[in-house]
Write a protein that holds these residues in place. Structure first.
Motif, PDB file in Angstrom:
ATOM      1  N   THR A   1      -6.266  10.862   5.280  1.00 60.96           N
ATOM      2  CA  THR A   1      -6.734  11.537   4.147  1.00 60.96           C
ATOM      3  C   THR A   1      -5.710  12.130   2.979  1.00 60.96           C
ATOM      4  OG1 THR A   1      -6.785  13.616   5.246  1.00 60.96           O
ATOM      5  CG2 THR A   1      -8.587  12.619   5.453  1.00 60.96           C
ATOM      6  N   ILE A   2      -6.030  11.832   1.949  1.00 57.53           N
ATOM      7  CA  ILE A   2      -5.177  12.324   1.145  1.00 57.53           C
ATOM      8  C   ILE A   2      -5.540  13.244  -0.007  1.00 57.53           C
ATOM      9  CG2 ILE A   2      -3.948  10.049   1.112  1.00 57.53           C
ATOM     10  CD1 ILE A   2      -5.448   9.120  -1.185  1.00 57.53           C
ATOM     11  N   ASP A   3      -4.562  13.862  -0.588  1.00 54.09           N
ATOM     12  CA  ASP A   3      -4.900  14.964  -1.700  1.00 54.09           C
ATOM     13  C   ASP A   3      -3.957  14.915  -2.675  1.00 54.09           C
ATOM     14  OD1 ASP A   3      -5.044  17.396  -3.186  1.00 54.09           O
ATOM     15  OD2 ASP A   3      -4.442  18.563  -1.471  1.00 54.09           O
ATOM     16  N   PHE A   4      -4.740  14.386  -3.932  1.00 54.38           N
ATOM     17  CA  PHE A   4      -4.301  13.817  -5.036  1.00 54.38           C
ATOM     18  C   PHE A   4      -3.177  14.962  -5.673  1.00 54.38           C
ATOM     19  CE2 PHE A   4      -7.769  10.779  -5.294  1.00 54.38           C
ATOM     20  CZ  PHE A   4      -7.115   9.620  -4.820  1.00 54.38           C
ATOM     21  N   ASP A   5      -3.577  16.105  -5.404  1.00 51.70           N
ATOM     22  CA  ASP A   5      -2.653  17.288  -6.174  1.00 51.70           C
ATOM     23  C   ASP A   5      -1.464  17.505  -5.407  1.00 51.70           C
ATOM     24  OD1 ASP A   5      -4.341  17.970  -8.259  1.00 51.70           O
ATOM     25  OD2 ASP A   5      -5.573  19.059  -6.869  1.00 51.70           O
ATOM     26  N   HIS A   6      -1.274  16.849  -3.993  1.00 54.07           N
ATOM     27  CA  HIS A   6      -0.028  17.054  -3.278  1.00 54.07           C
ATOM     28  C   HIS A   6       0.475  15.566  -2.859  1.00 54.07           C
ATOM     29  CE1 HIS A   6      -1.849  20.931  -3.071  1.00 54.07           C
ATOM     30  NE2 HIS A   6      -0.600  21.522  -3.071  1.00 54.07           N
TER      31      HIS A   6
ATOM     32  N   THR B   1       0.791  -1.122   0.163  1.00 51.37           N
ATOM     33  CA  THR B   1      -0.033   0.126   0.054  1.00 51.37           C
ATOM     34  C   THR B   1       0.831   1.278   0.076  1.00 51.37           C
ATOM     35  OG1 THR B   1      -0.169  -0.168   2.413  1.00 51.37           O
ATOM     36  CG2 THR B   1      -2.063  -1.000   1.268  1.00 51.37           C
ATOM     37  N   LEU B   2       0.455   2.153  -0.873  1.00 51.69           N
ATOM     38  CA  LEU B   2       0.896   3.597  -0.669  1.00 51.69           C
ATOM     39  C   LEU B   2       0.028   4.646  -0.251  1.00 51.69           C
ATOM     40  CD1 LEU B   2       3.054   3.712  -4.053  1.00 51.69           C
ATOM     41  CD2 LEU B   2       3.863   3.533  -1.597  1.00 51.69           C
ATOM     42  N   PRO B   3       0.093   5.624   0.432  1.00 50.34           N
ATOM     43  CA  PRO B   3       1.431   6.035   0.731  1.00 50.34           C
ATOM     44  C   PRO B   3       2.232   5.428   1.848  1.00 50.34           C
ATOM     45  CG  PRO B   3      -0.028   7.307   1.647  1.00 50.34           C
ATOM     46  CD  PRO B   3      -0.962   6.432   0.761  1.00 50.34           C
ATOM     47  N   ASP B   4       3.239   5.257   1.996  1.00 48.99           N
ATOM     48  CA  ASP B   4       4.230   4.561   3.007  1.00 48.99           C
ATOM     49  C   ASP B   4       3.888   5.263   4.349  1.00 48.99           C
ATOM     50  OD1 ASP B   4       5.844   3.161   4.432  1.00 48.99           O
ATOM     51  OD2 ASP B   4       7.511   3.567   3.440  1.00 48.99           O
TER      52      ASP B   4
ATOM     53  N   PRO C   1      -6.857  12.704 -15.727  1.00 49.04           N
ATOM     54  CA  PRO C   1      -5.265  12.590 -16.267  1.00 49.04           C
ATOM     55  C   PRO C   1      -4.162  12.315 -15.234  1.00 49.04           C
ATOM     56  CG  PRO C   1      -6.051  14.940 -16.481  1.00 49.04           C
ATOM     57  CD  PRO C   1      -7.120  13.931 -16.011  1.00 49.04           C
ATOM     58  N   ARG C   2      -4.569  12.556 -13.909  1.00 48.62           N
ATOM     59  CA  ARG C   2      -3.855  12.200 -12.526  1.00 48.62           C
ATOM     60  C   ARG C   2      -3.213  10.625 -12.729  1.00 48.62           C
ATOM     61  NH1 ARG C   2      -6.350  15.783  -8.215  1.00 48.62           N
ATOM     62  NH2 ARG C   2      -8.253  14.716  -9.039  1.00 48.62           N
ATOM     63  N   PHE C   3      -4.380   9.975 -13.086  1.00 50.52           N
ATOM     64  CA  PHE C   3      -4.232   8.407 -12.710  1.00 50.52           C
ATOM     65  C   PHE C   3      -3.857   7.834 -14.234  1.00 50.52           C
ATOM     66  CE2 PHE C   3      -7.505  10.296  -9.749  1.00 50.52           C
ATOM     67  CZ  PHE C   3      -6.709  10.316  -8.810  1.00 50.52           C
ATOM     68  N   ALA C   4      -3.545   8.574 -15.126  1.00 53.74           N
ATOM     69  CA  ALA C   4      -3.533   7.869 -16.550  1.00 53.74           C
ATOM     70  C   ALA C   4      -2.319   6.602 -16.382  1.00 53.74           C
ATOM     71  CB  ALA C   4      -2.764   8.835 -17.416  1.00 53.74           C
ATOM     72  N   GLY C   5      -2.777   5.588 -17.008  1.00 48.04           N
ATOM     73  CA  GLY C   5      -1.871   4.290 -16.972  1.00 48.04           C
ATOM     74  C   GLY C   5      -1.664   3.486 -16.044  1.00 48.04           C
ATOM     75  N   LYS C   6      -3.019   3.956 -14.905  1.00 53.46           N
ATOM     76  CA  LYS C   6      -2.926   2.866 -13.573  1.00 53.46           C
ATOM     77  C   LYS C   6      -4.166   1.962 -13.873  1.00 53.46           C
ATOM     78  CE  LYS C   6      -0.784   6.530 -11.051  1.00 53.46           C
ATOM     79  NZ  LYS C   6       0.485   5.950 -11.074  1.00 53.46           N
ATOM     80  N   ARG C   7      -4.081   0.880 -13.401  1.00 54.48           N
ATOM     81  CA  ARG C   7      -5.247   0.100 -13.241  1.00 54.48           C
ATOM     82  C   ARG C   7      -6.194   0.290 -12.286  1.00 54.48           C
ATOM     83  NH1 ARG C   7      -4.915  -6.463 -13.945  1.00 54.48           N
ATOM     84  NH2 ARG C   7      -6.869  -7.017 -13.400  1.00 54.48           N
TER      85      ARG C   7
END
Length: 272
Positions: free
Chosen positions: A200-205, A184-187, A236-242
């Motif tokens: 909680t997570i902020d995808f922009d940071h 799992t990420l984040p570490d 687009p932040r998740f491009a290429g991810k399953r």
């Protein structure tokens, strides 16, 4: 000397004698109590205790895992209350101590911890044979997982949105995922129970987002749907991810569900 079992709070419990009346404030533990064939002793459960569906309908509800109805529990006159460090509020449990003779605290953090959980409840409620049967089934699954090799994957396991929330690496969920070499990420490590275990997570940071191979949207506690998957796939932040849905009960419920949950993850990890 009568056998005793020590719970996650370090309290030693003797084998229950006389009339046994159990209230469970933990959905996965409620399911486990039925698997231990304690049907006749279970007198209360939360509204989130939904398995086994054909049996829990007969058991009175006492609120939720956190919004507990104290008066409803008092009226049931329980001899034993089963709680969990992550799922139940400490202040609520302390209030219940005033009139519940025996409070059993649970806190499994790895799939292997289910073996001691089975033994704990099996000893207290005189269901040692049933507990050994469950242990054999779980050990078989754990051996199966250990015997197989899976490619390493960095995964983001999402449990909530608005705000987005995930799991720390010292949670039961993260330990289950490690059985199939999904890290799992984040570490982060959560430490004591609380928000840090489910940050909680902020995808922009989130610089670590670039390292994520697979994003898993759980079916609980937030019920993610295919529409949520499709929305993330367009981002687009998740491009290429399953990006895919995952059964949250099978990954996060300990107790008897762990046996099926490990088989589920083995199948998912082997799928192309």
């Amino acid at each position: 000397m009568r056998p005793r079992a020590v719970d996650a709070a370090g309290v030693a419990h003797e084998v229950a004698g006389g009339e046994v009346r159990i209230v469970s404030l933990v959905p996965s533990i409620t399911e486990l109590l039925f698997a231990l064939e304690l049907d006749g002793q279970i007198v209360g459960r939360t509204g989130f205790c939904v398995h086994p569906r054909d049996k829990v309908r007969q058991v009175p509800k006492v609120g939720g895992t956190k919004a507990v109805n104290i008066d409803a529990i008092r009226a049931l006159r329980p001899t034993h209350l089963i709680v969990n460090i992550d799922e139940n509020e400490r202040d609520t449990v302390d209030t219940l101590r005033a009139f519940v003779p025996h409070i059993v605290v649970t806190h499994p953090l790895t799939p292997q911890d289910n073996l001691s959980l089975y033994a704990l409840l099996g000893t207290i409620f005189n269901r040692e044979q049933e507990a050994r049967r469950l242990s054999k089934a779980l050990e078989a699954r754990l051996h199966e997982a250990a015997a197989r090799a899976f490619p390493a994957q960095n995964v983001l396991y999402l449990i909530w949105r608005e705000p987005w929330m995930t799991v720390a690496r010292d949670t039961y969920i993260a330990a289950m995922l490690r059985l199939v070499n999904w890290r799992t990420l984040p570490d982060v490590q959560g430490g004591a129970a609380g928000a840090a275990r489910y940050p909680t997570i902020d995808f922009d940071h989130a610089p670590w987002l670039a390292e994520v191979d697979r994003i898993l949207l759980a079916s609980e506690p937030y019920r993610f749907t295919q529409a949520h998957c499709d929305t993330l796939k367009r981002d687009p932040r998740f491009a290429g991810k399953r990006i895919e849905l995952i059964d949250g009960e099978l990954v996060s419920w300990y107790g008897v569900r762990a046996v099926e949950g490990i088989g589920y993850l083995l199948h998912r990890a082997a799928a192309p």
